[in-house]
Design an enzyme around this catalytic site. Structure first.
Site, PDB file in Angstrom:
ATOM      1  N   ALA A 282     -45.361 -10.533  11.266  1.00 35.36           N
ATOM      2  CA  ALA A 282     -44.126 -11.119  10.743  1.00 35.36           C
ATOM      3  C   ALA A 282     -44.231 -12.629  10.917  1.00 35.36           C
ATOM      4  O   ALA A 282     -44.945 -13.119  11.796  1.00 35.36           O
ATOM      5  CB  ALA A 282     -42.935 -10.572  11.507  1.00 35.36           C
TER       6      ALA A 282
ATOM      7  N   GLU B 114     -47.098  -8.391  19.870  1.00 35.39           N
ATOM      8  CA  GLU B 114     -45.721  -8.884  20.026  1.00 35.39           C
ATOM      9  C   GLU B 114     -45.369  -9.184  21.473  1.00 35.39           C
ATOM     10  O   GLU B 114     -44.567 -10.071  21.757  1.00 35.39           O
ATOM     11  CB  GLU B 114     -44.722  -7.869  19.451  1.00 35.39           C
ATOM     12  CG  GLU B 114     -44.749  -7.757  17.932  1.00 35.39           C
ATOM     13  CD  GLU B 114     -45.710  -6.724  17.387  1.00 35.39           C
ATOM     14  OE1 GLU B 114     -46.641  -6.322  18.121  1.00 35.39           O
ATOM     15  OE2 GLU B 114     -45.543  -6.326  16.223  1.00 35.39           O
TER      16      GLU B 114
ATOM     17  N   GLY C 204     -46.578  -7.028  12.631  1.00 34.42           N
ATOM     18  CA  GLY C 204     -46.044  -6.437  11.406  1.00 34.42           C
ATOM     19  C   GLY C 204     -47.134  -6.124  10.390  1.00 34.42           C
ATOM     20  O   GLY C 204     -46.962  -5.244   9.544  1.00 34.42           O
TER      21      GLY C 204
ATOM     22  N   GLU D  30     -48.349  -2.833  11.392  1.00 27.56           N
ATOM     23  CA  GLU D  30     -47.284  -1.866  11.078  1.00 27.56           C
ATOM     24  C   GLU D  30     -47.224  -1.585   9.578  1.00 27.56           C
ATOM     25  O   GLU D  30     -47.017  -0.447   9.157  1.00 27.56           O
ATOM     26  CB  GLU D  30     -45.941  -2.396  11.593  1.00 27.56           C
ATOM     27  CG  GLU D  30     -45.915  -2.437  13.119  1.00 27.56           C
ATOM     28  CD  GLU D  30     -44.678  -3.120  13.658  1.00 27.56           C
ATOM     29  OE1 GLU D  30     -44.479  -4.313  13.345  1.00 27.56           O
ATOM     30  OE2 GLU D  30     -43.909  -2.478  14.389  1.00 27.56           O
TER      31      GLU D  30
END
Ligand code: HXC
Length: 259
Positions: free
Chosen positions: A66, A133, A110, A113
């Protein structure tokens, strides 16, 4: 819709290919990119001619996570009220045709993911997966703590989520995170080969297979087996089942009409 952060093309009019395209930020995933990705996937999903999709990135990065710059200043209220992640990541989960992740370079946070939300992952030999993260004072937020243990087991998932270390392509294949590893220059050929094979099968059967495998992660074994059995029975109502079995018995190649 004109896209700025992704590139979209089709191959042989049956495979939809989406390339994440924010090279300077290593394809960091911000709202605009995720909105564009969701729109492109939905458009391909709705296109009768398309049988399978591929999401890929650059040689250096599938996606480095992200966008940290975009979320660094979020308060809890910003994230919660703005429904961060759900607001534009859920579109991927609602896609009913298969989506292959073709991963080269970094697939972190992300990015990892996103790859795991796809139906399977084909990796280049330079791929690196991780959920770093924890190093940023947060945890995965787009399903990483749920999909990673299902893919690689608890011990490795805990190791990845708690230490933030990366896993290379060999380890990722050994642990079941990816289905195949190929040299980087063969990555798109390999993904496209798989996508073309899938696209020529009955779309009805392909969608049922995807739905049924996904069911394995959502309920008990008994429920999943019953779900699969009912879909299997239902497929005898399709023209494609008659064609597939007639072709086998007639020793010819099946031509599916996706009905
Ligand atoms: C914003 C990013 C970014 C990210 C890289 N960049 N990752 N920008 N968000 N996630 C930017 C860098 O700031 C830099 O910009 C440029 O991309 C190149 O990155 P470098 O770090 O210079 O490259 P390199 O030294 O090769 O290192 C590559 C890397 C490193 C190991 C991938 O960039 C890195 O650790 N990135 C962060 C990975 C991460 O923590 N991901 C998880 C994010 S949190 P400039 O302007 O300096 O050139 C997350 C939460 C998920 O994903 C929640 C659900 C969605």
């Amino acid at each position: 819709m004109a896209y700025e952060m992704i590139e979209v093309r089709t191959e042989a009019e049956k495979v939809g290919i989406i390339t994440l395209n924010r090279p300077k930020q290593l394809n960091a995933l911000n709202d605009q990119l995720m909105n564009e990705l969701g729109a492109a996937l939905k458009a391909f999903d709705a296109d009768e001619k398309i049988g399978c999709m591929i999401i890929t990135g650059s040689e250096k990065a599938f996606a480095a996570g992200a966008d940290i710059a975009a979320m660094a200043k979020y308060s809890f209220a910003d994230a919660y009220k703005g429904d961060y992640i759900t607001r534009n990541w859920e579109a991927i989960r609602s896609v009913r045709k298969p989506v292959i992740a073709a991963v080269s370079g970094f697939a972190l946070g992300g990015g990892c993911e996103l790859a795991m939300m796809c139906d399977f992952i084909i990796a280049a030999d330079n791929a690196k997966f991780g959920q770093p993260e924890i190093k940023l004072g947060v945890i995965p937020g787009a399903g990483g703590t749920q999909r990673l243990p299902r893919a690689v087991g608890k011990s490795k998932a805990m190791d990845m989520a708690l230490t933030g270390r990366m896993m290379d392509a060999t380890e990722a294949e050994r642990s079941g995170l990816v289905s195949r590893v190929v040299p980087y220059d063969k990555l798109m050929d390999e993904a496209l080969g798989a996508a073309l094979i899938i696209s020529d099968f009955s779309q009805v059967a392909v969608m049922a297979a995807k739905e049924s495998v996904n069911r394995a992660f959502e309920g008990t074994l008994a429920d999943g087996v019953m779900f699969e059995r009912r879909l299997f029975h239902a497929l005898f109502a399709t023209a494609d089942q008659k064609e597939g079995m007639d072709a086998f018995l007639g020793k010819r190649k099946a031509t599916f009409q996706h009905q």
